[in-house]
Each structure stands twice: as structure tokens, then as C-alpha cells.
Design an enzyme around this catalytic site. Sequence first.
Site, PDB file in Angstrom:
ATOM      1  N   TYR A 275       0.836  -1.313  -0.319  1.00  0.00           N
ATOM      2  CA  TYR A 275       0.269   0.099  -0.064  1.00  0.00           C
ATOM      3  C   TYR A 275       0.867   1.048   0.141  1.00  0.00           C
ATOM      4  CZ  TYR A 275      -4.051  -3.086   0.784  1.00  0.00           C
ATOM      5  OH  TYR A 275      -5.039  -3.975   0.711  1.00  0.00           O
TER       6      TYR A 275
ATOM      7  N   ASN B  64      -5.064  -4.972  -6.961  1.00  0.00           N
ATOM      8  CA  ASN B  64      -5.818  -2.720  -7.917  1.00  0.00           C
ATOM      9  C   ASN B  64      -4.341  -2.090  -7.132  1.00  0.00           C
ATOM     10  OD1 ASN B  64      -7.738  -3.323  -5.154  1.00  0.00           O
ATOM     11  ND2 ASN B  64      -7.971  -1.562  -6.092  1.00  0.00           N
TER      12      ASN B  64
ATOM     13  N   HIS C 237     -16.454  -3.560  -0.666  1.00  0.00           N
ATOM     14  CA  HIS C 237     -17.241  -3.808  -1.864  1.00  0.00           C
ATOM     15  C   HIS C 237     -17.811  -4.292  -2.784  1.00  0.00           C
ATOM     16  CE1 HIS C 237     -12.859  -2.465  -1.839  1.00  0.00           C
ATOM     17  NE2 HIS C 237     -12.843  -1.602  -2.472  1.00  0.00           N
TER      18      HIS C 237
ATOM     19  N   HIS D 107      -9.202  -8.149  -0.929  1.00  0.00           N
ATOM     20  CA  HIS D 107      -9.916  -7.409  -1.385  1.00  0.00           C
ATOM     21  C   HIS D 107     -10.459  -6.056  -0.445  1.00  0.00           C
ATOM     22  CE1 HIS D 107     -10.877  -3.690  -4.568  1.00  0.00           C
ATOM     23  NE2 HIS D 107     -12.374  -4.411  -5.015  1.00  0.00           N
ATOM     24  N   ASP D 108     -11.569  -7.037   0.194  1.00  0.00           N
ATOM     25  CA  ASP D 108     -12.933  -7.102   0.997  1.00  0.00           C
ATOM     26  C   ASP D 108     -12.175  -6.735   2.458  1.00  0.00           C
ATOM     27  OD1 ASP D 108     -14.523  -5.147   0.772  1.00  0.00           O
ATOM     28  OD2 ASP D 108     -16.090  -6.659   0.152  1.00  0.00           O
ATOM     29  N   HIS D 109     -11.354  -5.951   3.289  1.00  0.00           N
ATOM     30  CA  HIS D 109     -10.598  -5.864   4.648  1.00  0.00           C
ATOM     31  C   HIS D 109     -11.073  -6.640   5.328  1.00  0.00           C
ATOM     32  CE1 HIS D 109      -7.841  -2.335   2.920  1.00  0.00           C
ATOM     33  NE2 HIS D 109      -8.100  -3.094   1.938  1.00  0.00           N
TER      34      HIS D 109
END
Length: 332
Positions: free
Chosen positions: A83, A118, A221, A247-249
Site C-alpha cells: 500500500y 488493484n 466493495h 480486496h474487502d478488508h
Amino acid sequence: MASFDNKTMVLCLWLAINFLSTVSSELPRFEHPIRGDQRLKFLVIGDWGRNGAFNQSEVAFQMGRIGEELDIDFVVSTGDNFYDNGLKGEHDPAFIDSFTNIYTAKSLQKQWYTVLGNHDYRGDALAQLSPALRKIDNRWLCLRSFVLNAEIAELFFVDTSPFVKDYFTIPNEHTYDWRGVTPIKIYTENVLKELESALRESTAKWKIVVGHHAIRSVGHHGDTEELVERLLPILRANDVDLYMNGHDHCLEQIGDNQSPIQYLTSGAGSKAWRGDLKGLNRKDLKFFYDGQGFMSVQMTPSDVEIVFYDVFGIVLHKWTMSKQLHDLHPIM
């Protein structure tokens, strides 16, 4: 006849490699032999690389403890490895600061099989794919899409970011490194074709597909409609047992209403606690945790056990499935 200088020749070579990467007919394959007792054990973690911040170090510590307890074979990363904007290059110190210096436990000194998320595409995506990183830390193995044969199970890693239309809208607040995946339509069609072929030919007891984006999720998301439309029919038609993503935390398990597929989200490697949820009343939702943690997988030819842990290493949820009967046995 026109002559070519060195820069032109290099450009032509790069374009040729780029083109070939979009039309290859078979996914790269790797072999991971399992132990003599026919058991396969691994951890799954996603959305983690923050230089140890947002409890990344605490999650890593518990991964090391559980990894030693289970004597794991390897680790799967579901993407968003660095990140906020991936790596800047092969020598970006974030690779060491967020990976090598964080996952230091002896039990985690195993192969890490990794896909891009992403956020990874917002940086130098090719850097994460580079063999140069393996010289820095030989645990690291990251490709766009590939197959891992672990004897009783085959894991099919899929590059999901190029499927998501929002990343290609103009104007876009972020820039993405799409080198090697353009033209997108041809690239995604080839990914699906190669995956379908590999799944169809697989004789493994268990078939597991790994991607960054969720097919089903009640998190921030939600469902990824492009994958529901294009990827899910292939999974259902080829007897896939598990789909694992980040993707979803959060941590979650959702069943499929048309097949035995279980959707398993492990994207809680660091920053979490988003609080914006979708469809918690979903009837096929088996488990959801809006916080940090990770997942373990233990398999034999006949059974699989999934366990979700929080940042303190406390067991949040267990679930097992028998291959012979396709019976689902939640363990409270």
C-alpha cells in the site's frame, strides 16, 4: 532499408514479449509436493503491506504462531501486497519493510504464492513479478495467473484486476500499470480460456481458485459483478470447491446457491474495521468479521477444514466439508 538502433530493438523485443504474454495457451504451473501423510496445510492472508502499521505486525506474529502449530506447507497471498500504490520498482525498500522484515517467524519461511491486487497495479506491477525480488527474498513468487499443483489439491491463481471496468473509466483518480495486459479484452478472454482448460483437465481431489477481488461479499466493495458474470459460470461448470479472495478488508464465508462452492474472504492483513456492510441478512452468509486476521486451510483427500483467526490469534469460526458426501459441517 531502414536500420534499427538499440532503443528501437529493445522496444520491439518488449512489444513482442508483451504480445506473447496476452496470447499464451497455458497457465504457468508449479509443483508443491505434500507430506507423506497426505495432508496439506497453508495460511491465507490478503491486503497487508503497510510497513507493519495498522496491526500488520500483530497479525504476522499470530500467523507465525499458528503456522508453527499447524506446520504449514506454504502461504497464499490474495493481493494488495503493498500500500497504497504498489512498489515503485524492484529496489523499493517497501518490499523488505512490508514483507521480509514483518513475516519473520520460522514457520513463515515457506514459499509465498501471490497474486496482484488493484493497489499493486497502481505502482510498478512488473516489479512485483520480477525474478529480482526472489533474489532479495526467495519466499516470494508472484505471477499474474498460474497453477499450483499440491497433489491432493490444485490452486488456480487468477489476475482479477483487469476484469474490473471501474479501473478503466476516464477520468480516474488513480493511474494503473497495465503493461503486459493490453489489449484488455484479449487478455481477460485468454485468462478465462486458460483457466477453464486447466480446471477441466485437473484430476485433483480439491479445486481452489484464488483471486484478489471477491465474487460474493457483504463487505465494503460487495460482489464483483464482472466476476459474477464472467468467472463464476466457469467455476460452477468445473466443480470448483473454494474461491479465496481479498480486496474487502474483512474475513467472511458465503455459500453458493447453485453449487458447493464456498466464497472465502481473507483480506484482513492490516487496515480493517470499515463498518460499511452490505446484506448481512444474506441467507447464504455463514460468517463475517469486520476486523483484522487471517485464515488457515487443512486438507486431506477426503476433508477440508477452514479456520478464521483474529488479530490476537483467537479462533473466530471453523468450517469443514467432506468430499465424499459434500456435507457441510459447521463447528461452533
